[in-house]
Scaffold this motif. Structure first.
Motif, PDB file in Angstrom:
ATOM      1  N   GLU A   1       5.032 -13.512  11.347  1.00 23.44           N
ATOM      2  CA  GLU A   1       4.529 -12.563  10.345  1.00 23.44           C
ATOM      3  C   GLU A   1       4.286 -13.201   8.986  1.00 23.44           C
ATOM      4  O   GLU A   1       3.384 -12.799   8.261  1.00 23.44           O
ATOM      5  CB  GLU A   1       5.523 -11.414  10.206  1.00 23.44           C
ATOM      6  CG  GLU A   1       5.066 -10.338   9.251  1.00 23.44           C
ATOM      7  CD  GLU A   1       6.065  -9.202   9.142  1.00 23.44           C
ATOM      8  OE1 GLU A   1       6.199  -8.690   8.022  1.00 23.44           O
ATOM      9  OE2 GLU A   1       6.684  -8.849  10.145  1.00 23.44           O
TER      10      GLU A   1
ATOM     11  N   ARG B   1      -1.652 -13.853  18.598  1.00 22.38           N
ATOM     12  CA  ARG B   1      -0.759 -12.697  18.369  1.00 22.38           C
ATOM     13  C   ARG B   1       0.708 -13.094  18.271  1.00 22.38           C
ATOM     14  O   ARG B   1       1.520 -12.326  17.767  1.00 22.38           O
ATOM     15  CB  ARG B   1      -0.935 -11.672  19.486  1.00 22.38           C
ATOM     16  CG  ARG B   1      -2.209 -10.886  19.391  1.00 22.38           C
ATOM     17  CD  ARG B   1      -2.325  -9.935  20.555  1.00 22.38           C
ATOM     18  NE  ARG B   1      -3.502  -9.089  20.445  1.00 22.38           N
ATOM     19  CZ  ARG B   1      -4.175  -8.622  21.481  1.00 22.38           C
ATOM     20  NH1 ARG B   1      -3.779  -8.895  22.721  1.00 22.38           N
ATOM     21  NH2 ARG B   1      -5.237  -7.869  21.295  1.00 22.38           N
ATOM     22  N   GLU B   2       1.067 -14.275  18.731  1.00 21.80           N
ATOM     23  CA  GLU B   2       2.453 -14.753  18.654  1.00 21.80           C
ATOM     24  C   GLU B   2       2.785 -15.393  17.303  1.00 21.80           C
ATOM     25  O   GLU B   2       3.908 -15.827  17.077  1.00 21.80           O
ATOM     26  CB  GLU B   2       2.701 -15.775  19.773  1.00 21.80           C
ATOM     27  CG  GLU B   2       2.583 -15.193  21.164  1.00 21.80           C
ATOM     28  CD  GLU B   2       2.607 -16.255  22.259  1.00 21.80           C
ATOM     29  OE1 GLU B   2       2.799 -17.459  21.937  1.00 21.80           O
ATOM     30  OE2 GLU B   2       2.428 -15.889  23.427  1.00 21.80           O
TER      31      GLU B   2
ATOM     32  N   PRO C   1       0.552  -9.634  15.500  1.00 22.64           N
ATOM     33  CA  PRO C   1       0.751  -9.029  16.825  1.00 22.64           C
ATOM     34  C   PRO C   1      -0.200  -7.872  17.126  1.00 22.64           C
ATOM     35  O   PRO C   1      -0.426  -7.545  18.289  1.00 22.64           O
ATOM     36  CB  PRO C   1       2.203  -8.520  16.788  1.00 22.64           C
ATOM     37  CG  PRO C   1       2.857  -9.271  15.691  1.00 22.64           C
ATOM     38  CD  PRO C   1       1.783  -9.570  14.685  1.00 22.64           C
TER      39      PRO C   1
END
Length: 174
Positions: free
Chosen positions: A102, A98-99, A154
């Protein structure tokens, strides 16, 4: 990369490791079979067009050696070594994923069992039925799973991926 674009999480379990006497677990090297299998895993990644934009790798010797042998030296993506991938369970591995920035479209995670297998099964609720069944049964050394994701990193949640492929590349004995 926009929110609606498909992302891919490619999960690679390290190749077969040796168990030399007196060597602490994090320092275990690859066994002869692992040295043969890791380059074949890399060839599969290239043939399947699963070249990562970023690699998340456990810092253990066997995971680092696996990626070193699987990667294409001319076009090696950035690699981040993360201690949480060493003994992490599915939820901890998910937290690391999730880190991911993008702009990363394809993420490769190189890790250990049972965490990588549990992560795949946590995320994938559908996809290729054969790949799901094989992953549930066993995720052996050098196994690769490809998951398609429609959410930003995320927001990745349990059950939010499709397992599109699972393979176990093996090199030939010399």
């Amino acid at each position: 990369m926009t929110v609606t674009e498909t992302r891919r999480l490619v999960v690679l379990r390290h190749a077969k490791s040796a168990r030399p006497d007196g060597v602490p677990d994090p320092d275990r090297p690859l066994a002869p079979r692992g040295l043969r299998d890791a380059p074949v895993a890399g060839a599969w990644l290239r043939e399947a067009d699963c070249i990562p934009d970023l690699v998340l790798c456990s810092p253990s010797r066997r995971t680092r050696e696996t990626w070193d042998l699987a990667s294409e030296p001319a076009s090696t993506p950035p690699v981040r070594y993360d201690d949480r991938l060493y003994h992490g369970g599915a939820e901890q591995l998910l937290a690391v994923v999730r880190e991911t920035p993008e702009d990363i479209g394809t993420l490769l995670l190189v890790g250990h069992s049972p965490g990588v297998q549990d992560l795949i099964l946590l995320l994938a609720v559908d996809g290729d039925p054969d790949a799901l069944a094989r992953t549930e049964e066993k995720f052996p050394t050098s196994a690769i799973a490809v998951l398609r994701i429609q959410a930003p990193w995320p927001d990745l949640a349990p059950g939010a991926a499709q397992l599109t492929a699972m393979t176990v590349p093996r090199g030939e004995k010399g």
